[in-house]
Design an enzyme around this catalytic site. Structure first.
Site, PDB file in Angstrom:
ATOM      1  N   GLY A 190       0.838  -1.198   0.000  1.00  0.00           N
ATOM      2  CA  GLY A 190       0.000   0.000   0.000  1.00  0.00           C
ATOM      3  C   GLY A 190       0.868   1.240   0.000  1.00  0.00           C
ATOM      4  N   VAL A 194       0.858   4.810   5.346  1.00  0.00           N
ATOM      5  CA  VAL A 194       0.384   3.685   6.161  1.00  0.00           C
ATOM      6  C   VAL A 194       1.548   2.729   6.446  1.00  0.00           C
ATOM      7  CG1 VAL A 194      -1.217   1.738   6.279  1.00  0.00           C
ATOM      8  CG2 VAL A 194      -1.992   3.918   5.340  1.00  0.00           C
ATOM      9  N   GLY A 195       2.479   2.627   5.509  1.00  0.00           N
ATOM     10  CA  GLY A 195       3.672   1.799   5.750  1.00  0.00           C
ATOM     11  C   GLY A 195       4.363   2.194   7.050  1.00  0.00           C
ATOM     12  N   GLU A 212       5.653  -3.234   0.744  1.00  0.00           N
ATOM     13  CA  GLU A 212       5.598  -3.112  -0.715  1.00  0.00           C
ATOM     14  C   GLU A 212       4.864  -1.809  -1.010  1.00  0.00           C
ATOM     15  OE1 GLU A 212       6.694  -5.218  -3.175  1.00  0.00           O
ATOM     16  OE2 GLU A 212       7.566  -6.711  -1.847  1.00  0.00           O
ATOM     17  N   CYS A 246       1.032  -0.241  -9.160  1.00  0.00           N
ATOM     18  CA  CYS A 246       2.144   0.307  -8.371  1.00  0.00           C
ATOM     19  C   CYS A 246       3.387   0.546  -9.219  1.00  0.00           C
ATOM     20  CB  CYS A 246       2.458  -0.618  -7.209  1.00  0.00           C
ATOM     21  SG  CYS A 246       2.765  -2.305  -7.745  1.00  0.00           S
TER      22      CYS A 246
HETATM   23  P1  NAD Z   1      -5.421   0.929   0.516  1.00  0.00           P
HETATM   24  O1  NAD Z   1      -6.065   2.217   0.842  1.00  0.00           O
HETATM   25  O2  NAD Z   1      -6.257  -0.235   0.110  1.00  0.00           O
HETATM   26  O3  NAD Z   1      -4.539   0.563   1.781  1.00  0.00           O
HETATM   27  C1  NAD Z   1      -3.779  -0.607   1.847  1.00  0.00           C
HETATM   28  C2  NAD Z   1      -4.152  -1.378   3.092  1.00  0.00           C
HETATM   29  O4  NAD Z   1      -3.816  -0.609   4.238  1.00  0.00           O
HETATM   30  C3  NAD Z   1      -5.629  -1.692   3.183  1.00  0.00           C
HETATM   31  O5  NAD Z   1      -5.793  -3.055   3.523  1.00  0.00           O
HETATM   32  C4  NAD Z   1      -6.109  -0.760   4.263  1.00  0.00           C
HETATM   33  O6  NAD Z   1      -7.183  -1.303   5.012  1.00  0.00           O
HETATM   34  C5  NAD Z   1      -4.893  -0.591   5.135  1.00  0.00           C
HETATM   35  N1  NAD Z   1      -4.898   0.689   5.829  1.00  0.00           N
HETATM   36  C6  NAD Z   1      -5.281   1.894   5.325  1.00  0.00           C
HETATM   37  N2  NAD Z   1      -5.129   2.857   6.246  1.00  0.00           N
HETATM   38  C7  NAD Z   1      -4.641   2.268   7.362  1.00  0.00           C
HETATM   39  C8  NAD Z   1      -4.268   2.718   8.654  1.00  0.00           C
HETATM   40  N3  NAD Z   1      -4.362   4.008   8.994  1.00  0.00           N
HETATM   41  N4  NAD Z   1      -3.787   1.828   9.538  1.00  0.00           N
HETATM   42  C9  NAD Z   1      -3.670   0.521   9.208  1.00  0.00           C
HETATM   43  N5  NAD Z   1      -4.016   0.032   7.984  1.00  0.00           N
HETATM   44  C10 NAD Z   1      -4.495   0.876   7.091  1.00  0.00           C
HETATM   45  O7  NAD Z   1      -4.376   1.078  -0.652  1.00  0.00           O
HETATM   46  P2  NAD Z   1      -3.444   2.311  -0.979  1.00  0.00           P
HETATM   47  O8  NAD Z   1      -2.477   2.559   0.107  1.00  0.00           O
HETATM   48  O9  NAD Z   1      -4.242   3.439  -1.525  1.00  0.00           O
HETATM   49  O10 NAD Z   1      -2.674   1.637  -2.214  1.00  0.00           O
HETATM   50  C11 NAD Z   1      -2.061   2.403  -3.174  1.00  0.00           C
HETATM   51  C12 NAD Z   1      -0.583   2.501  -2.881  1.00  0.00           C
HETATM   52  O11 NAD Z   1      -0.038   1.203  -2.804  1.00  0.00           O
HETATM   53  C13 NAD Z   1       0.178   3.181  -3.979  1.00  0.00           C
HETATM   54  O12 NAD Z   1       1.175   3.991  -3.411  1.00  0.00           O
HETATM   55  C14 NAD Z   1       0.786   2.032  -4.755  1.00  0.00           C
HETATM   56  O13 NAD Z   1       1.934   2.357  -5.474  1.00  0.00           O
HETATM   57  C15 NAD Z   1       1.082   1.082  -3.653  1.00  0.00           C
HETATM   58  N6  NAD Z   1       1.132  -0.268  -4.163  1.00  0.00           N
HETATM   59  C16 NAD Z   1       2.300  -0.934  -4.088  1.00  0.00           C
HETATM   60  C17 NAD Z   1       2.387  -2.218  -4.587  1.00  0.00           C
HETATM   61  C18 NAD Z   1       3.654  -2.990  -4.531  1.00  0.00           C
HETATM   62  O14 NAD Z   1       3.593  -4.191  -4.808  1.00  0.00           O
HETATM   63  N7  NAD Z   1       4.775  -2.423  -4.162  1.00  0.00           N
HETATM   64  C19 NAD Z   1       1.284  -2.814  -5.162  1.00  0.00           C
HETATM   65  C20 NAD Z   1       0.099  -2.088  -5.206  1.00  0.00           C
HETATM   66  C21 NAD Z   1       0.032  -0.824  -4.691  1.00  0.00           C
END
Ligand code: NAD
Length: 436
Positions: A190, A194-195, A212, A246
């Protein structure tokens, strides 16, 4: 019926892990076979869910989510025995007579948190590694892809060992509650904000993490390349899943002359992919929700529109858009685009392109179209990115024998194939010296 408390779910899975049930290779391969059966028997339900969440065409849903994961399973099933074989290590002379080796131990109970953009693949593909490594798994799909989340929460328990695998649905409150628990590994895909939350929560238990993440993945287009071929591959990689990938090419770096040639070529490539009206093409996806639609719509005037620009909030549709004359300080260059907008930024040439990339956060991918070996070598040695693709965006992540992951702001750790086994295992050092 209310959902069980996360502490109870983790305790239940941990109790299963402690019995040793998940360790034998037979249990692991059985889970992988069942997961494969789920994907092939329930593909219609998954295709429908992916269409409901993201307007994914059946072709795209199969290619990038279902078949992708099936291939990952097949690759793992084919090699798992060999990967799990203990690896002998030479012993130094002072330990004459001893033997030494490494073996992979499962970690325990691991948590996999997935995002919405490839909501099936990005939950299931890490699970392949987690199960192959003999772990119990808590799987948390993204609430922003609710149909896929519901489908997976319904289907996974029908196929997998429910004593060792649990699906926890929900958004921020549910994930926050899960993160209080102690896991043996957390695998998060994600965004980087959040990471940081994940890593902070994991630190309390000294839990290792794989992050990731994303970032702005640049594309360098060199002088003297076949512009029509570049445009076709670039457009196909960029506009897949409406740019919500991503590793999608985020922006193009090229010299002014090449940019002028690329503009009409990209417009033609978009038309070849989706016709004159992409909204009616049936193969072009939609933006996941209104929040992301509004964010993207605000970026559409960051440059001169070469093609696209159209949008429809009610349909969450944003046309495949190419923007020219984009300056580095334009809004579209300040954040990962994660949508169907491709800005072209001009630079003098390779030196300035390398400096441009190195002045910014390390991206998840870097791509280049060039005929020059020297240019390829310079990009490989002078820039840092999660992955590097020459001549074809996105494709490196379909090679199961390559590690997939980021570096710096684009993440830490990697997976796919053997690298997934390593991520979800402890490589234990063993020494044996007999008494006689
Ligand atoms: P998202 O909003 O679905 O969040 C990802 C996960 O984090 C979800 O399961 C969500 O419930 C959880 N989450 C959200 N907020 C949270 C919090 N405050 N505390 C704990 N958990 C929480 O997805 P996103 O972040 O919008 O995804 C898009 C991002 O992910 C982009 O930056 C994209 O580049 C990256 N991405 C990376 C990869 C990779 O393989 N490296 C793949 C896909 C997406």
């Amino acid at each position: 019926m209310s959902a069980p408390h996360p502490a109870d779910t983790v305790a239940r899975l941990r109790a299963t892990f402690r019995t040793g049930r998940t360790k034998p290779a037979a249990w692991r391969t059985e889970q992988l076979r069942r997961l494969r059966a789920m994907l092939t028997e329930q593909d219609a339900a998954l295709v429908a869910a992916l269409h409901a969440d993201l307007g994914k065409s059946e072709y795209e849903a199969r290619r990038t989510e279902i078949d992708f994961t099936v291939r990952e399973i097949d690759h793992t099933l084919e090699h798992l025995d060999a990967w799990l074989r203990p690896e002998p290590a030479p012993v130094p002379a002072h330990l004459g007579g001893a033997t030494a080796w490494t073996q992979y131990d499962p970690l325990g109970v691991v948590l996999v948190i997935a995002p919405w953009n490839y909501p099936a693949q990005l939950l299931l593909s890490p699970m392949v590694g987690a199960l192959a490594a003999g772990n119990a798994v808590v799987a948390k799909p993204s609430e922003l892809a609710p149909a896929t989340s519901a489908a997976l929460a319904r289907l996974l328990p029908q196929y997998l060992d429910t004593e060792a695998v649990a699906v926890v649905e929900g958004g921020i409150p549910e994930t926050t509650a899960l993160l209080v628990e102690r896991f043996d590994h957390i695998f998060y895909t994600g965004n980087a904000a959040v990471g940081r939350i994940i890593m902070t929560a994991a630190a309390k238990h000294l839990t290792p993490v794989t992050l990731e993440l994303g970032g702005k993945s640049p594309v360098f287009v060199d002088r003297g390349t076949d512009i029509a071929a570049v445009a076709a591959r670039l457009a196909a990689g960029k506009f897949l899943n409406a740019g919500q990938t991503c590793v999608a090419p985020d922006y193009v770096l090229t010299d002014p002359e090449t940019a002028r040639a690329l503009e009409p070529a990209l417009a033609r490539a978009v038309e070849e992919l989706y016709g004159t009206d992409p909204a009616a093409s049936g193969t072009y996806g939609r933006i996941v929700n209104e929040r992301h639609f509004d964010r993207l719509a605000a970026l559409l005037d960051s440059g001169r529109v070469v093609t696209g620009g159209g949008h429809d909030r009610a349909a969450k549709y944003i046309a495949p858009t190419v923007l020219a004359d984009v300056t580095p300080d334009a809004p579209v260059m300040q954040e990962e685009i994660f949508g169907p907008i491709l800005p072209i930024v001009t630079v003098d040439g390779l030196d300035e392109a390398v400096a441009f990339v190195n002045d910014r956060e390390k991206p998840l991918a870097l791509y280049a179209f060039t005929e020059s070996e020297a240019t390829r070598e310079r990009l490989a040695s002078e820039t840092s990115s999660g992955g590097l693709g020459f001549g074809l965006p996105l494709a490196h992540l379909t090679v199961s024998d390559l590690p997939f992951g980021g570096v710096g702001e684009s993440g830490m750790g990697s997976y796919h194939g053997r690298y997934s086994l390593e991520t979800f295992s402890h490589r234990k050092a063993v020494l044996r010296k007999d008494l006689a």
